[in-house]
Design an enzyme around this catalytic site. Structure first.
Site, PDB file in Angstrom:
ATOM      1  N   HIS A  81      45.430  38.260  32.778  1.00 54.85           N
ATOM      2  CA  HIS A  81      44.377  39.208  33.127  1.00 54.85           C
ATOM      3  C   HIS A  81      43.288  39.211  32.065  1.00 54.85           C
ATOM      4  O   HIS A  81      43.483  38.759  30.922  1.00 54.85           O
ATOM      5  CB  HIS A  81      44.957  40.617  33.270  1.00 54.85           C
ATOM      6  CG  HIS A  81      45.654  41.094  32.031  1.00 54.85           C
ATOM      7  ND1 HIS A  81      44.975  41.505  30.895  1.00 54.85           N
ATOM      8  CD2 HIS A  81      46.973  41.198  31.728  1.00 54.85           C
ATOM      9  CE1 HIS A  81      45.846  41.853  29.965  1.00 54.85           C
ATOM     10  NE2 HIS A  81      47.066  41.674  30.437  1.00 54.85           N
ATOM     11  N   ASP A 359      50.153  37.936  29.184  1.00 50.00           N
ATOM     12  CA  ASP A 359      50.481  37.036  28.081  1.00 50.00           C
ATOM     13  C   ASP A 359      51.973  36.717  28.108  1.00 50.00           C
ATOM     14  O   ASP A 359      52.386  35.620  27.735  1.00 50.00           O
ATOM     15  CB  ASP A 359      50.068  37.632  26.742  1.00 50.00           C
ATOM     16  CG  ASP A 359      50.660  39.022  26.483  1.00 50.00           C
ATOM     17  OD1 ASP A 359      51.239  39.611  27.404  1.00 50.00           O
ATOM     18  OD2 ASP A 359      50.526  39.526  25.346  1.00 50.00           O
TER      19      ASP A 359
END
Length: 460
Positions: A81, A359
């Site tokens: 994102h 992540d």
């Protein structure tokens, strides 16, 4: 705080010897401009700027860059994102004032930002699976809440999509009317859903909602129905224990200034504080934390980041984390391999697949591919799997090659399965398929993912 100087110089990307004939090379030459020259050694401030990924006027990369005679068959795009509000706060420090509503006149902006918002307001929510239908498709509140996507994050992915459209338009594009609609998945978080929508809009402005179906993936590992893996959890637990021990044993100098500012002991700072809220301030150009006794200096931030980055790299190279990454990403890579194999064999399937995650999705994926030294996934990071067909070759796996690009850099020759091949040769799809079917499980001395997940004594 030291700023990164803009280096205006032309960087001619070297092409492997023998890849092109002299005539072909003239047709396919590409020139990129390096905005920031990477330092030769780990540099905390450079890495922090890279992590922020502040939007500028262009996105660069080598997506779509292959010799003549190859035809694009499919791409799989995995993203982190975009820029978000921090997930944690610092005790006694007010939260950063970052807006999470969309104002096209506010920087950073994009020429498609206003029309993107308009298109999202016309969305058919029945095309969003499960809990996704209850999430906003773009940031809407003035004051950000924990983990919310910012306007910066939205612009980052509109730019990613716009760049990928330009990169692949010369290869027949990815949204032909005769093709099956794209396969889109996202974790059930507003920041990942909104990032996916922004990238899709950049790829095809005003895409028809009637051709869209967005699926929800509950796990950040995209493991679907294969998430039950006790050994994976144990490897991750051991990794976290190692990281906590390394922090506890770190020299006090790394945490001393922040601990004094927040009225904490150094031991408390090591065990409880996260760099995440500091990075949010840094990425948005705001003052580092201040209290009555003063403000955190940039030199202290640099020390803290340098320690964090060093420990991060050390952890990723550890045996515990590498085994965790293989088990965490096996289901997703197995699904990706099956999808690319079906297309190579001539079956009808979406030419574009998009997975929007975190992540904690991309970092183990990079590690599982053997890219242990890859930079930590920055905001709006992209990992692209390209499937190319040589000549007609439809229906034959042997006629297909795979390329893997991380933030625009071709990293195929650095993966564990194609590392031994000459740099000027393309990586056959068959090599990737063999790696996923057996190579990933070789460290566990089994050919079964289920067995690898259950053999706990090997994790000790």
């Amino acid at each position: 705080m030291r700023s990164v100087r803009r280096q205006e110089r032309v960087h001619l990307l070297p092409l492997p010897a023998g890849l092109y004939t002299s005539d072909q090379g003239k047709l396919r030459k590409r020139v990129l401009v390096d905005l920031v020259i990477p330092p030769s050694e780990l540099d905390a401030m450079y890495e922090s700027h890279r992590y922020c990924n502040r939007p500028n006027h262009t996105v660069q990369g080598l997506e779509g860059h292959v010799p003549p005679g190859y035809h694009l068959a499919s791409i799989v795009v995995m993203i982190r994102h975009g820029d978000r509000y921090p997930l944690s706060s610092l005790p006694g420090v007010s939260q950063p004032d970052i807006a999470c509503d969309i104002k096209p006149e506010r920087e950073p902006t994009h020429h498609q930002l206003a029309t993107f918002v308009q298109h999202m307001r016309q969305a058919d929510l029945t095309h969003l699976e499960g809990a996704l239908a209850s999430l906003p498709l773009f940031p809407t509140v003035r004051q950000c809440e924990t983990g919310q996507l910012t306007q910066t994050g939205l612009v980052q992915h509109i730019m990613n999509g716009e760049y990928l459209r330009q990169a692949y338009d010369n290869h027949g594009g990815l949204f032909a009317d005769v093709d099956p609609p794209p396969h889109v998945e996202t974790t059930p978080r507003s920041r990942t859903l909104q990032s996916a929508m922004a990238l899709l809009y950049g790829l095809r402005p005003m895409f028809p909602w009637s051709s869209m179906h967005v699926r929800s993936q509950a796990s950040v590992y995209y493991c679907g129905t294969a998430c039950d893996c006790p050994a994976r959890g144990l490897y991750l637990e051991r990794t976290e224990q190692e990281r906590a021990l390394n922090r506890a044993q770190a020299p006090d100098i790394f945490y001393k200034a922040l601990a004094e500012l927040l009225d904490l002991s150094v031991a408390q700072a090591k065990s409880t504080l996260s760099v995440d809220p500091l990075l949010a301030l840094f990425c948005h150009g705001q003052q580092l934390p201040c209290r009555q006794r003063g403000c955190l200096k940039s030199a202290s931030f640099r020390l803290l980041r340098q320690h964090q980055l060093t420990e991060e790299r050390k952890s990723k190279r550890g045996a515990m984390y590498q085994r965790f990454a293989l088990l965490a990403m096996y289901p997703m890579l197995n699904r990706t391999a099956s999808h690319l194999q079906r297309i190579a064999e001539g079956h009808l399937a979406p030419r574009l697949s998009l997975c929007s995650g975190h992540d904690t999705t991309l970092e183990p994926m990079l590690n599982a591919l053997g890219l242990h030294d890859a930079p930590f996934p920055r905001y709006a990071a992209r990992l692209v799997f390209e499937l190319w067909r040589k000549g007609p070759g439809v229906g034959r796996v042997e006629s297909h090659a795979i390329r893997i690009l991380y933030d625009g850099e071709d990293v195929t020759s650095r993966t564990s399965f194609c590392r031994s091949r000459p740099a000027h040769e393309h990586c056959p799809l068959r090599v990737f398929l063999d790696f996923v079917s057996s190579g990933m499980l070789a460290p566990f001395n089994t050919s079964s993912y289920q067995q690898a997940c259950q053999v706990l004594q090997r994790a000790l």
